[in-house]
Design an enzyme around this catalytic site. Structure first.
Site, short mmCIF file in Angstrom:
data_model
loop_
_atom_site.label_atom_id
_atom_site.label_comp_id
_atom_site.label_asym_id
_atom_site.label_seq_id
_atom_site.Cartn_x
_atom_site.Cartn_y
_atom_site.Cartn_z
N CYS A 101 0.80 -1.24 0.00
CA CYS A 101 0.00 0.00 0.00
C CYS A 101 0.83 1.28 0.00
O CYS A 101 0.52 2.22 -0.74
CB CYS A 101 -0.97 -0.01 1.17
SG CYS A 101 -0.21 0.00 2.82
N HIS B 93 -2.90 1.26 6.75
CA HIS B 93 -3.11 1.29 5.31
C HIS B 93 -2.80 2.70 4.82
O HIS B 93 -3.07 3.68 5.52
CB HIS B 93 -4.54 0.89 4.93
CG HIS B 93 -4.78 0.83 3.46
ND1 HIS B 93 -4.02 0.05 2.61
CD2 HIS B 93 -5.67 1.49 2.66
CE1 HIS B 93 -4.44 0.21 1.37
NE2 HIS B 93 -5.43 1.09 1.37
N ASP C 286 -7.08 5.93 -3.73
CA ASP C 286 -6.32 4.75 -3.27
C ASP C 286 -6.03 3.82 -4.46
O ASP C 286 -6.92 3.17 -4.99
CB ASP C 286 -7.13 4.01 -2.21
CG ASP C 286 -6.30 2.94 -1.52
OD1 ASP C 286 -5.17 2.67 -1.95
OD2 ASP C 286 -6.80 2.36 -0.53
#
Length: 392
Positions: free
Chosen positions: A214, A272, A295
């Site tokens: 991530c 995250h 994202d």
């Protein structure tokens, strides 16, 4: 004549006057007849981001001559008040556009690890690679003209980039790997900058770079967005929920002995990482201008592609879950209830709800030369929001 792919704009040169705010302009500078005559070119704030070829066509009684003057790359402009990415503060423009060094936060709330990252948006060839990333998108490949026309919108651009940083649906930049085995690639923890990743993607004829997790996905997206002129920062959410069934609740199943059962696919990650980009949201009547969550880590699909956002942070804060794009998913990441269910022989023995576990801390790098953390949890969450959730 300005040409970008199938688009072409012809602009007559005016002898005098002011540039138009709504269309391309070319104005002759100076009135004395000289051999060299400067011409100022102006693009409206609504112009499409892209690589343009500039031609000059001279028409006389003797005929028409055309000259290719060269290429230029047109970007978003956060210094221009009419641009959708206009950012008022010079300090924030310096941080979220110009700064090529940042800080990524990982770990857990009680043991935060900070990692310096080189965004490298000024490195040789990076801007060209970012433009290539747009050109290789499924949207551009399907209809280049339509794609170019849509590139006047940072909302559109950000959704394209969010999908193209991962390789799930396209010739994207990075392949994810959470297995702990990286023999045929690079351990995600080894990367320290974006240039090596983007160069490798370009040099291998746009084969996905192995591997990312991530924070790598987010950092590369931050590089691309800053290179395109869109103010962007990297954000970390600690105890981040992954809501797989879109009910904004994380279900955890346990046996009566306390053993966790693999019934639900919902997860809570220690942390995250995503990005926020600053832009207007005319599609939301301007009520949700400002920071937008994007994202590129491939978790869930959005309109059939692995991407997320732009989800207005203000919409997440106000629990406006009907707002596009992907606000319910982001809301669950920072604010989902965790429902613990104890079962025996398929029957529920006990249920409890934890309303404080998810989204313990949301942070980014503080603007300025000091490499410090800025707590932005309150931009996503409120005590009133928590009480509303409990009442429901």
């Amino acid at each position: 004549v300005f040409t970008a792919g199938p688009l072409s704009v012809e602009v007559p040169v005016s002898v005098s006057g002011q540039p138009s705010p709504s269309q391309w302009s070319a104005i002759l500078e100076g009135s004395a007849p000289v051999r060299t005559q400067p011409v100022s070119l102006f693009s409206p704030a609504s112009s499409s981001v892209g690589v343009y070829t500039l031609h000059m066509r001279v028409e006389t009684h003797g005929g028409v001559k055309s000259h290719v003057l060269g290429e230029f790359t047109l970007l978003c402009n956060p210094w221009c008040q009419a641009d959708s990415v206009f950012l008022k503060s010079e300090d924030l423009r310096n941080e979220y556009i110009r700064n090529d060094i940042g800080l990524l936060f990982k770990g857990c709330p009680n043991n935060i690890d900070s990692q310096p990252w080189s965004f490298d948006q000024y490195e040789k060839g990076i801007l060209d690679i970012c433009m290539k990333l747009l050109q290789l998108s499924p949207q551009s490949q399907a209809d280049a003209r339509k794609d170019l026309l849509n590139r006047n919108s940072p909302v559109y651009i950000s959704r394209v980039i969010s999908a193209m940083v991962n390789c799930q649906d396209d010739k994207g930049v990075l392949m994810g790997n959470w297995s702990g085995k990286y023999n045929d690639g690079v351990n995600p923890s080894t990367w320290s900058g974006s240039a090596d990743i983007l160069w490798k993607w370009s040099e291998t004829q746009f084969s996905p770079v192995r591997y990312g997790q991530c924070w790598v996905f987010a950092a590369v997206m931050c590089t691309v967005m800053r290179a395109l002129g869109i103010p962007t920062r990297v954000v970390t959410n600690f105890n981040s929920a992954h809501d797989t069934n879109a009910n904004m609740v994380i279900e955890e199943y346990y046996s009566e002995k306390g053993e966790k059962l693999s019934i639900s696919k919902d997860r809570i990650w220690n942390f995250h990482v995503w990005v926020e980009s600053w832009m207007k949201r005319p599609d939301l009547d301007g009520d949700y201008d400002g920071w937008q969550v994007l994202d590129p880590t491939p978790q869930e699909t959005s309109a059939g592609m692995y991407r997320c956002g732009p989800a207005a942070v203000k919409a997440v804060h106000e629990q406006k879950v009907s707002a596009p794009y992907d606000v319910p998913f982001v809301y669950a990441e920072v604010n989902a209830d965790v429902r613990k269910i104890i079962i025996r022989d398929g029957k529920i023995l006990e249920t409890s709800v934890d309303k404080d576990r998810v989204g313990t801390l949301i942070c980014t790098k503080r603007p300025g030369p000091a490499m410090l953390m800025q707590d932005i949890t309150s931009e996503y969450k409120t005590e009133m929001g928590k009480r509303n959730t409990e009442k429901e």
